[in-house]
Scaffold this motif. Structure first.
Motif, short mmCIF file in Angstrom:
data_model
loop_
_atom_site.label_atom_id
_atom_site.label_comp_id
_atom_site.label_asym_id
_atom_site.label_seq_id
_atom_site.Cartn_x
_atom_site.Cartn_y
_atom_site.Cartn_z
N GLY A 40 8.13 -4.24 -0.33
CA GLY A 40 6.82 -4.26 0.30
C GLY A 40 6.62 -3.13 1.28
O GLY A 40 5.50 -2.63 1.44
N ALA A 43 4.54 0.21 1.05
CA ALA A 43 3.13 0.35 1.41
C ALA A 43 2.96 1.26 2.62
O ALA A 43 2.00 2.02 2.71
N GLY A 176 9.51 -0.17 -5.43
CA GLY A 176 8.23 -0.67 -4.94
C GLY A 176 7.25 0.46 -4.70
O GLY A 176 6.04 0.34 -4.97
N LEU A 180 3.49 0.75 -6.43
CA LEU A 180 2.31 0.81 -5.58
C LEU A 180 1.61 2.17 -5.68
O LEU A 180 0.37 2.23 -5.69
N ALA A 209 -5.43 -2.72 0.32
CA ALA A 209 -4.52 -3.20 -0.73
C ALA A 209 -3.06 -3.03 -0.30
O ALA A 209 -2.22 -3.90 -0.56
N SER A 210 -2.76 -1.91 0.37
CA SER A 210 -1.39 -1.67 0.83
C SER A 210 -0.98 -2.67 1.90
O SER A 210 0.17 -3.14 1.93
N TRP A 213 -0.18 -5.83 0.17
CA TRP A 213 1.09 -5.68 -0.54
C TRP A 213 2.26 -5.94 0.40
O TRP A 213 3.17 -6.72 0.08
N PHE A 217 4.86 -9.34 0.31
CA PHE A 217 6.28 -9.19 -0.04
C PHE A 217 7.20 -9.30 1.17
O PHE A 217 8.43 -9.39 0.99
#
Length: 445
Positions: A40, A43, A176, A180, A209-210, A213, A217
């Motif tokens: 995660g 991001a 990840g 992303l 969105a990030s 994310w 996570f």
């Protein structure tokens, strides 16, 4: 030049490894949950600070070229100073309070909130300082979260698995980032989601969105890994400013009783700055020296994350088998050889960068991961947060080396590809500082 890494038998009787083995969190479920935080965190690492938001923030719509980049540099420098001053004490206090997981959660979700707030940064000079503040504050709290996250490594691993677990975490971060970046690039930047390219909305919505994310996570580790209840709780709680006096005494004691730990902190700070330089300036070299288009740079970045992620996960087993120091030394030598190939063959076209550049990426992740396990194996029980705070501080203290030498070599020789030599000098210096450090060290109690 260097001693062999400690075997399982060597480590099994140390206080550190007894503490590691005693933690109940070292299950497959806990390891996966811990690694998902790294997944995660891409991001912030990949989208905010490397490939998307900072590129957006230094665009011509925010101000004159050269001026906005300098302002970003000063903002991040200020963030680095704050981290250097505060990270060891915040880590120490999370150890003594028994609230390591709580502070991981607090710092993580502050980063999530700051990332989401970047959606308010419209492409106008009047929003530049808001954007700079959000990036700088995000860096500070991300580093604080990283101190507590790294300190949890001993809770989710055993002496037999610490290298593999650390490598798994780093690898998850790289992988990840790949997923992303593909979502952001194709969905938001290239318009697959149908977002109109006006007022910076593709980037601004990508920040939302990030944030989601990272927020999603980061949750598993907070549920799967128990709060730390260990030796650090036996230390008397002191006030915030008194923590600095304690820190000074602890560093002096560390120097007296485990001097090689201090030397490792110095060596790792130097070579980790060189590792950061490889990724930070890789895109610049690709574009300015080898003629990559912006799209080519992103494609290379994705390929680089794939290579780095796979190699980091694979080499984690060698860390457990041979010890972390041989892994770090081999990785640094591999980086120096690959980097010199990029420099010497700079006029050979894009194929040179695709091959030698990706070879560089083979070694970056293993060096980062093994550096973390080297330190995790020797930290006294209950002092993980404090020492990883020092790890963050020493890294920040020399974070000017790679950018400075990159610029100096270009200024002296007048060609961008000479910047590669600046990064290689930093990596070589880190290697030389590391060689005298003993892999098996005295443990401070």
């Amino acid at each position: 030049m260097f001693t062999e890494g400690p075997t399982v038998a060597d480590m099994s009787s140390s206080p550190v490894t007894e503490s590691v083995a005693a933690h109940p969190g070292g299950t497959r479920r806990a390891v996966v949950a811990w690694g998902l935080w790294d997944w995660g965190s891409a991001a912030f690492n990949a989208v905010v600070t490397t490939f998307v938001f900072t590129v957006y923030l230094t665009g011509e719509r925010f101000g004159p070229s050269g001026e906005v980049e300098a302002q970003l540099g000063w903002a991040l420098a200020a963030a680095g100073v704050l981290v250097a001053i505060l990270a060891p004490v915040t880590g120490q206090r999370s150890d003594t309070s028994g609230r390591r997981k709580l502070w991981l959660a607090v710092n993580t979700y502050v980063v999530v909130a700051l990332t989401a707030a970047m959606a308010f940064v419209a492409p106008d000079p009047s929003f530049l300082w808001l954007g700079l503040f959000l990036v700088a504050a995000g860096n500070v709290f991300f580093e604080f979260a990283g101190v507590n996250y790294n300190a949890m490594l001993s809770q989710v691993s055993t002496p037999r698995s610490i290298g593999r677990v650390s490598g798994f975490g780093w690898g998850m971060g790289y992988l990840g980032g790949i997923v992303l970046l593909l979502i952001v690039y194709l969905g938001f930047i290239q318009g697959l989601f149908g977002i109109p390219d006006v007022d910076g909305w593709p980037v601004r919505l990508a920040m939302l969105a990030s944030a989601a994310w990272f927020g999603i996570f980061a949750l598993p580790v907070l549920f799967a890994v128990p709060e730390y209840r260990g030796a650090g709780l036996r230390r008397e709680k002191v006030g915030f400013f008194a923590s600095y006096a304690r820190l000074g005494r602890d560093i002096a004691r560390l120097w007296r009783e485990s001097r090689h730990t201090v030397w490792f902190l110095l060596a790792s700070a130097v070579f980790r700055d060189g590792l950061a330089g490889v990724f930070t300036f890789g895109g610049v070299i690709a574009a300015s020296v080898f003629g990559f288009s912006p799209g080519d740079v992103i494609l290379f970045a994705i390929a680089a994350n794939v290579v780095a992620g796979i190699s980091t996960i694979a080499v984690g087993a060698l860390d457990d088998r041979l010890g972390p120091k041989p892994v770090i030394v081999t990785a640094l030598i591999g980086l120096l050889v690959s980097g010199m190939l990029v420099f010497l063959l700079h006029d050979g076209g894009q194929i040179v960068f695709w091959t030698a550049g990706l070879a560089l990426c083979l070694f970056v992740g293993p060096a980062q991961s093994a550096s973390r396990t080297f330190l995790a194996r020797i930290i006294p029980p209950g002092r993980e947060g404090e020492v990883f705070g020092l790890y963050a501080t020493t890294g920040r203290a020399v974070s000017f080396l790679a950018p400075t030498l990159f610029a100096v070599f270009i200024s002296i020789f007048g060609a961008p590809y000479f910047g590669i030599l600046g990064i290689m000098v930093v990596l070589a210096a880190g290697l030389l500082l590391l060689l005298p450090v003993r892999a098996r060290q005295d443990v401070l109690t």
